[in-house]
Design an enzyme around this catalytic site. Structure first.
Site, short mmCIF file in Angstrom:
data_model
loop_
_atom_site.label_atom_id
_atom_site.label_comp_id
_atom_site.label_asym_id
_atom_site.label_seq_id
_atom_site.Cartn_x
_atom_site.Cartn_y
_atom_site.Cartn_z
N GLY A 258 0.82 -1.20 0.00
CA GLY A 258 0.00 0.00 0.00
C GLY A 258 0.86 1.25 0.00
N GLY B 277 0.63 -5.36 0.85
CA GLY B 277 -0.61 -5.47 0.10
C GLY B 277 -0.49 -6.27 -1.17
N GLU C 260 6.26 -5.27 7.71
CA GLU C 260 5.57 -4.22 8.47
C GLU C 260 6.25 -3.82 9.78
OE1 GLU C 260 2.81 -5.68 5.49
OE2 GLU C 260 4.11 -6.71 6.91
N ASP D 207 -0.60 -7.57 7.81
CA ASP D 207 -2.06 -7.52 7.63
C ASP D 207 -2.42 -8.19 6.31
OD1 ASP D 207 -0.98 -5.49 5.99
OD2 ASP D 207 -2.66 -4.14 6.32
#
Length: 352
Positions: free
Chosen positions: A67, A115, A138, A146
Site C-alpha cells: 500500500g 498489500g 511491516e 495484515d
C-alpha cells in the site's frame, strides 16, 4: 484500454487479466485500485464467459510493493481516518480473493510485499519466478502484518512464519513455496508463453495443467538450511526470549537476525507475535482479517506507525524513535488492547 488507468482489464480467450498499472510506484495499491479490482472480481464471478482471472503487475520490477504508506503518514498527521476506510475495503478484497469461485492465478514476479501479498497469495494458483522477492515487512515501520498475512504465515512449517513476520525478511521463490505463499515456479521469460497458453482454458483442471506444464523446479532456497535454529529460537513464548535465544545461539545468522529485531518497533514485534499465534488458532482467513483490522486501527491511533513511516519514507533518517523503546516496557495489557473488539466499527468478515 487506457494506460493511464491504475488498474487495466482485458480478456484473452476466456481469461480476465487484471494488471496493476503504477509501475513507477512499484504498483503500490491505492484505494481506487482496491475498488477497481473488487469490482472486476464481482463481475467476473457472475460472467459465464470468464473461466479464470490472472493478476499481474505492469513493468518488470514487481507485482506490487504494498500500500501507499506515505498516505498513512499524511492521513494520521492531518487527523483524518481515510487509511481505516482503505483497510476496510482492502481486507474485504483479500477475503473475496480467498473465496473467489473460479481459478485466480497470481503472477508473483519481482517485488511482492505487504498489500501485494494480499492480492496474490490468497489465490489458488500462485506463480513465482527467479525475480520474486516476497515479504511482509511491516514491523520495520511500526506496523503489523495484515491483508491476511498473519493467516498465511501461521500456516508455514514450524516457526518459519513467525520468523518472517517478526523480521519482515524478503524471500525468494523456493522459500515462498516452502512457506505456503506460492505454488509453482515459472522462469520469468516463460510468463508470456504461460499467459498465452492459459487463454483457451475452460476448466480449473485445464488451468492447473497449463501452469504445471510451464513450471520447473525453483532454484534452491535459504530457509530450509536454517530450520533448526529458527524453530528452536522462535518456539519461545515472548519476544524477549526469542531475541535472547538468537543472541545466545552462537550462530552468526541468528545473531544478525537478533540485531534486526532489536532495531524494529518493540510494540509491533510483540503485537505481531501475538497476532500470528492467534491467527493460527482462529483458522480461517476471514477471522484473521477481522483480527488484523482491529490491530491496524489501533496501530493507526498509536505512535510507532507514524514514526516508522517518518523514519523510513518521509525523512529517510532510518532512526525511528520507538515508544516504548525496549520490548520489556511493552506490557501484556498494552498488547491485548490491540485485539479488543471495535464495536460497531468491526469488519465482520467472519460472520458472513
Amino acid at each position: 484500454m487506457n494506460d493511464d488507468e491504475p488498474v487495466l482489464l482485458h480478456t484473452e480467450g476466456r481469461i480476465l487479466h487484471i494488471t496493476l498499472n503504477r509501475p513507477r510506484a512499484l504498483n503500490a495499491l491505492t484505494h481506487t485500485m482496491v475498488r477497481g479490482i473488487d469490482e472486476a472480481l464481482t463481475g467476473a464471478a457472475d460472467d459465464d464467459e470468464v473461466t479464470a482471472v490472472v493478476i499481474s503487475g505492469a513493468g518488470e520490477r514487481g507485482l506490487c510493493a504494498g500500500g501507499d504508506i506515505r498516505s498513512i503518514y499524511e492521513d494520521a498527521r492531518a487527523g483524518r481516518r481515510a487509511s481505516v476506510d482503505f483497510w476496510r475495503d482492502e481486507y474485504r478484497l483479500n477475503a473475496r480473493i480467498g473465496r473467489f469461485p473460479k481459478p485466480y492465478v497470481a503472477l508473483m514476479d519481482g517485488i511482492v510485499m505487504g498489500g501485494g501479498v494480499g492480492v496474490s497469495a490468497h489465490g489458488d494458483v500462485r506463480v513465482v519466478t527467479e525475480r520474486s522477492r516476497v515479504a511482509m515487512p511491516e514491523t520495520g515501520i511500526g506496523f503489523v502484518p495484515d491483508v491476511g498475512g498473519t493467516h498465511l504465515l501461521a500456516g508455514a512449517p514450524g516457526h518459519l512464519g513467525t520468523h518472517l513476520a517478526l523480521t519482515g525478511r524478503a524471500i525468494g521463490a523456493a522459500d515462498a513455496i516452502l512457506c505456503g505463499l506460492a505454488d509453482h515456479f515459472v522462469p520469468s521469460h516463460r510468463l508470456a508463453d504461460l499467459t498465452a497458453a492459459l487463454a483457451p482454458s475452460a476448466t480449473p483442471a485445464e488451468i492447473t495443467d497449463t501452469v504445471r506444464q510451464h513450471a520447473t523446479e525453483a532454484p534452491e532456497g535459504e530457509l530450509d538450511a536454517h530450520r533448526a535454529w529458527i524453530d528452536d529460537c522462535y518456539a519461545a513464548d515472548s519476544v524477549e526470549e526469542i531475541i535472547d535465544r538468537l543472541l545466545n545461539s552462537g550462530l552468526p545468522a541468528a545473531k544478525e537476525t537478533a540485531d534486526g529485531l532489536l532495531a524494529a518497533s518493540p510494540t509491533a514485534l510483540k503485537v505481531t507475535l501475538s497476532a500470528v499465534r492467534r491467527a493460527g488458532r482462529l483458522g480461517t482467513l476471514e477471522a484473521a482479517l477481522d483480527q488484523e483490522f482491529r490491530v491496524s486501527c489501533r496501530a493507526f491511533d498509536g505512535h510507532d506507525l507514524v514514526e516508522g513511516v517518518r523514519a523510513r519514507i518521509i525523512d529517510k533518517d532510518r532512526a525511528p524513535r520507538w515508544s516504548p523503546a525496549d520490548p520489556g516496557d511493552v506490557t501484556a495489557a498494552e498488547v491485548a488492547r490491540y485485539f479488543e473488539p471495535l464495536g460497531a466499527q468491526e469488519l465482520g468478515l467472519s460472520s458472513i
